[in-house]
Design a protein around this motif. Structure first.
Motif, PDB file in Angstrom:
ATOM      1  N   LEU A 125       0.816  -1.208   0.000  1.00 18.97           N
ATOM      2  CA  LEU A 125       0.000   0.000   0.000  1.00 18.97           C
ATOM      3  C   LEU A 125       0.853   1.263   0.000  1.00 18.97           C
ATOM      4  O   LEU A 125       0.508   2.269  -0.616  1.00 18.97           O
ATOM      5  CB  LEU A 125      -0.934  -0.004   1.221  1.00 18.97           C
ATOM      6  N   LEU A 126       1.982   1.214   0.700  1.00 22.67           N
ATOM      7  CA  LEU A 126       2.828   2.387   0.794  1.00 22.67           C
ATOM      8  C   LEU A 126       3.699   2.583  -0.445  1.00 22.67           C
ATOM      9  O   LEU A 126       4.105   3.697  -0.751  1.00 22.67           O
ATOM     10  CB  LEU A 126       3.749   2.281   2.026  1.00 22.67           C
ATOM     11  N   GLN A 127       3.964   1.526  -1.177  1.00 21.22           N
ATOM     12  CA  GLN A 127       4.887   1.555  -2.297  1.00 21.22           C
ATOM     13  C   GLN A 127       4.586   2.630  -3.328  1.00 21.22           C
ATOM     14  O   GLN A 127       5.495   3.281  -3.812  1.00 21.22           O
ATOM     15  CB  GLN A 127       4.931   0.180  -2.943  1.00 21.22           C
ATOM     16  N   PRO A 128       3.332   2.893  -3.695  1.00 22.75           N
ATOM     17  CA  PRO A 128       3.093   3.903  -4.727  1.00 22.75           C
ATOM     18  C   PRO A 128       3.408   5.328  -4.302  1.00 22.75           C
ATOM     19  O   PRO A 128       3.418   6.215  -5.136  1.00 22.75           O
ATOM     20  CB  PRO A 128       1.593   3.759  -5.025  1.00 22.75           C
ATOM     21  N   TRP A 129       3.658   5.579  -2.981  1.00 19.93           N
ATOM     22  CA  TRP A 129       3.919   6.949  -2.564  1.00 19.93           C
ATOM     23  C   TRP A 129       5.100   7.550  -3.299  1.00 19.93           C
ATOM     24  O   TRP A 129       5.114   8.724  -3.642  1.00 19.93           O
ATOM     25  CB  TRP A 129       4.195   7.005  -1.052  1.00 19.93           C
ATOM     26  N   HIS A 130       6.174   6.748  -3.549  1.00 18.57           N
ATOM     27  CA  HIS A 130       7.359   7.345  -4.154  1.00 18.57           C
ATOM     28  C   HIS A 130       7.107   7.815  -5.567  1.00 18.57           C
ATOM     29  O   HIS A 130       7.821   8.673  -6.076  1.00 18.57           O
ATOM     30  CB  HIS A 130       8.526   6.354  -4.120  1.00 18.57           C
ATOM     31  N   SER A 131       6.092   7.269  -6.237  1.00 29.00           N
ATOM     32  CA  SER A 131       5.814   7.698  -7.610  1.00 29.00           C
ATOM     33  C   SER A 131       4.736   8.765  -7.670  1.00 29.00           C
ATOM     34  O   SER A 131       4.495   9.319  -8.734  1.00 29.00           O
ATOM     35  CB  SER A 131       5.371   6.501  -8.459  1.00 29.00           C
ATOM     36  N   PHE A 177      18.529   8.734 -18.025  1.00 28.09           N
ATOM     37  CA  PHE A 177      17.075   8.843 -17.937  1.00 28.09           C
ATOM     38  C   PHE A 177      16.617   8.314 -16.582  1.00 28.09           C
ATOM     39  O   PHE A 177      17.415   7.742 -15.823  1.00 28.09           O
ATOM     40  CB  PHE A 177      16.427   8.060 -19.075  1.00 28.09           C
ATOM     41  N   PRO A 178      15.324   8.465 -16.230  1.00 23.37           N
ATOM     42  CA  PRO A 178      14.839   7.932 -14.943  1.00 23.37           C
ATOM     43  C   PRO A 178      15.109   6.426 -14.830  1.00 23.37           C
ATOM     44  O   PRO A 178      15.189   5.726 -15.847  1.00 23.37           O
ATOM     45  CB  PRO A 178      13.328   8.219 -14.992  1.00 23.37           C
ATOM     46  N   PRO A 179      15.249   5.920 -13.611  1.00 26.35           N
ATOM     47  CA  PRO A 179      15.462   4.481 -13.426  1.00 26.35           C
ATOM     48  C   PRO A 179      14.361   3.670 -14.112  1.00 26.35           C
ATOM     49  O   PRO A 179      13.193   4.052 -14.088  1.00 26.35           O
ATOM     50  CB  PRO A 179      15.414   4.306 -11.906  1.00 26.35           C
ATOM     51  N   ASP A 180      14.752   2.565 -14.715  1.00 21.35           N
ATOM     52  CA  ASP A 180      13.835   1.652 -15.404  1.00 21.35           C
ATOM     53  C   ASP A 180      13.232   2.240 -16.669  1.00 21.35           C
ATOM     54  O   ASP A 180      12.254   1.705 -17.202  1.00 21.35           O
ATOM     55  CB  ASP A 180      12.720   1.164 -14.466  1.00 21.35           C
ATOM     56  N   TRP A 226       3.572  -3.485 -13.821  1.00 20.16           N
ATOM     57  CA  TRP A 226       4.331  -3.345 -12.581  1.00 20.16           C
ATOM     58  C   TRP A 226       4.896  -1.944 -12.397  1.00 20.16           C
ATOM     59  O   TRP A 226       5.230  -1.546 -11.278  1.00 20.16           O
ATOM     60  CB  TRP A 226       5.429  -4.405 -12.514  1.00 20.16           C
ATOM     61  N   ASN A 227       5.016  -1.187 -13.470  1.00 21.70           N
ATOM     62  CA  ASN A 227       5.410   0.215 -13.345  1.00 21.70           C
ATOM     63  C   ASN A 227       4.213   1.155 -13.370  1.00 21.70           C
ATOM     64  O   ASN A 227       4.349   2.342 -13.093  1.00 21.70           O
ATOM     65  CB  ASN A 227       6.369   0.607 -14.476  1.00 21.70           C
ATOM     66  N   MET A 264      -1.994  -0.639 -10.700  1.00 18.96           N
ATOM     67  CA  MET A 264      -1.709  -1.594  -9.632  1.00 18.96           C
ATOM     68  C   MET A 264      -2.473  -1.236  -8.358  1.00 18.96           C
ATOM     69  O   MET A 264      -3.063  -2.097  -7.697  1.00 18.96           O
ATOM     70  CB  MET A 264      -0.208  -1.620  -9.343  1.00 18.96           C
ATOM     71  N   LEU A 265      -2.489   0.058  -8.024  1.00 20.66           N
ATOM     72  CA  LEU A 265      -3.167   0.476  -6.805  1.00 20.66           C
ATOM     73  C   LEU A 265      -4.677   0.282  -6.919  1.00 20.66           C
ATOM     74  O   LEU A 265      -5.345  -0.067  -5.946  1.00 20.66           O
ATOM     75  CB  LEU A 265      -2.844   1.942  -6.507  1.00 20.66           C
TER      76      LEU A 265
END
Length: 375
Positions: A16-22, A136-139, A190-191, A196-197
């Motif tokens: 649940l917290l993972q999407p905060w960084h994006s 460029f941005p990661p990934d 996955w990106n 995903m959320l």
């Protein structure tokens, strides 16, 4: 709390917290390049999102979060210089030094950069090396399509870890093309943190049943699994329909509207977890909003393009990749949800607090997409 369930709780909170960084940054992006060999040399046409080129060249001079044709023309000299620094040929010699081609403003706020290598290119000994991908941005991914006389020779997804492509002597097989687009579909889901959320939000109550004004744990694995299947199937069918319609140019919506409505769909799905509209409405919700998410998937595939002669394989591969990515997420999330469904912490901490967190994250996304200058 049962110590065996502590890892379960941390896993759920982490997802649940993972999407905060994006939420405060752009998702890993996609650039494309068409490579077109001919008897006199090799032409390349890059298509790169303007926002990602800002790290190399200042484009948005008026800071209105949109790049205009006039701004592209003002930065044309810098863009041409940048274009020649993005690629080299190996083995290199004097006749294979790149020269800049045309610069143009493309669709969906992309910048098109042309590059030309003069001199005959021998497929069996020539390798294209794409430079600066690590800046460029990661990934970040670079989709390369190699075309000759209208035929697709190869299609690859490159990154900073794999930045090179050998020019092949024969056309790509349908199976290889399918594999390439399957890989991109998996990568995208996955990106694609908003997709995903949304799916996670729909799955949170899948292990519960509605009783009066409250939730109760599902009585067994079978009813919980059936609810899960209804939600996932509805979402899959819906987004497959609009993905196909949009990519085949039968039906489309403006990208900013789609991205804004996707963020809104995440908010509404989370609100439905807190104040359900009615019993058994989760799969219709997944169906309705899945139609909208299909347009979001299509925006990515439209950037990649459907290669001539391989449209059906590319579309099928991308769709299969999305489904495989979804199934992997479900396989990861459903077992801990089911194990934790009857625990005292599940409804207040995972369902309710998790849904509130989802609303906050999606609210930031909605704000950024409606008012892109605030991002």
């Amino acid at each position: 709390m049962d110590t065996r369930l502590k890892p379960v709780l941390w896993l759920l909170l982490g997802l649940l917290l993972q999407p905060w960084h994006s939420a405060l940054a752009h998702d890993p992006g996609i650039s494309t390049v068409r490579v077109m060999p001919d008897a006199a040399g090799l032409s390349l046409l890059f298509s790169i999102n303007a926002s990602e080129l800002e790290r190399f060249v200042s484009l948005d001079s008026d800071r209105d979060a949109a790049v205009s044709l006039a701004e592209v023309e003002a930065a044309a000299a810098q863009l041409r210089e940048l274009a020649t620094s993005l690629v080299r040929l190996e083995p290199a010699n004097g006749s294979r030094m790149p020269r800049a081609g045309p610069v143009a403003l493309g669709a969906q706020q992309t910048i098109e950069l042309g590059v030309r290598f003069d001199g005959a290119v021998v497929p069996v000994d020539t390798q294209l090396v794409f430079l600066r991908l690590d800046e460029f941005p990661p990934d970040h991914r670079l989709y390369v399509s190699l075309e000759q006389d209208g035929a697709l020779l190869d299609a690859r997804i490159l990154s900073a870890r794999t930045p090179q492509l050998t020019v092949p002597a024969q056309a790509i097989s349908t199976l290889r093309l399918l594999q390439t687009y399957i890989a991109e579909g998996v990568q995208h889901i996955w990106n694609g943190f908003d997709h995903m959320l949304f799916l996670i939000t729909l799955l949170l109550p899948a292990v519960l049943v509605r009783r009066g004004a409250g939730w109760m744990p599902a009585e067994g694995l079978k009813p919980a699994t059936l609810e899960l299947l209804k939600v996932v199937t509805a979402f899959t069918v819906a987004h497959s329909i609009t993905l196909s319609l949009s990519v085949l140019n039968i039906l489309s919506l403006p990208s900013r509207l789609v991205e804004s409505l996707i963020a809104l769909s995440v908010i509404l799905a989370a609100l439905n977890n807190l104040w359900p509209l009615g019993r058994g409405l989760r799969w219709p919700l997944a169906l309705g909003f899945g139609l909208l998410h299909g347009f979001g998937f299509a925006s990515v595939l439209s950037l990649l393009g459907l290669p001539a002669g391989g449209q059906l394989a590319a579309l099928a591969g991308f769709n299969i990749g999305i489904e495989l990515g979804q199934l992997a997420l479900v396989a990861l999330l459903f077992p801990p949800l089911y194990l934790a469904r009857a625990r005292v912490f599940f409804q207040p901490l995972v369902l309710r607090a998790g849904s509130v967190l989802v609303i906050l994250v999606a609210g930031v996304w909605l704000w950024q997409r409606v008012l892109p200058g605030a991002a």
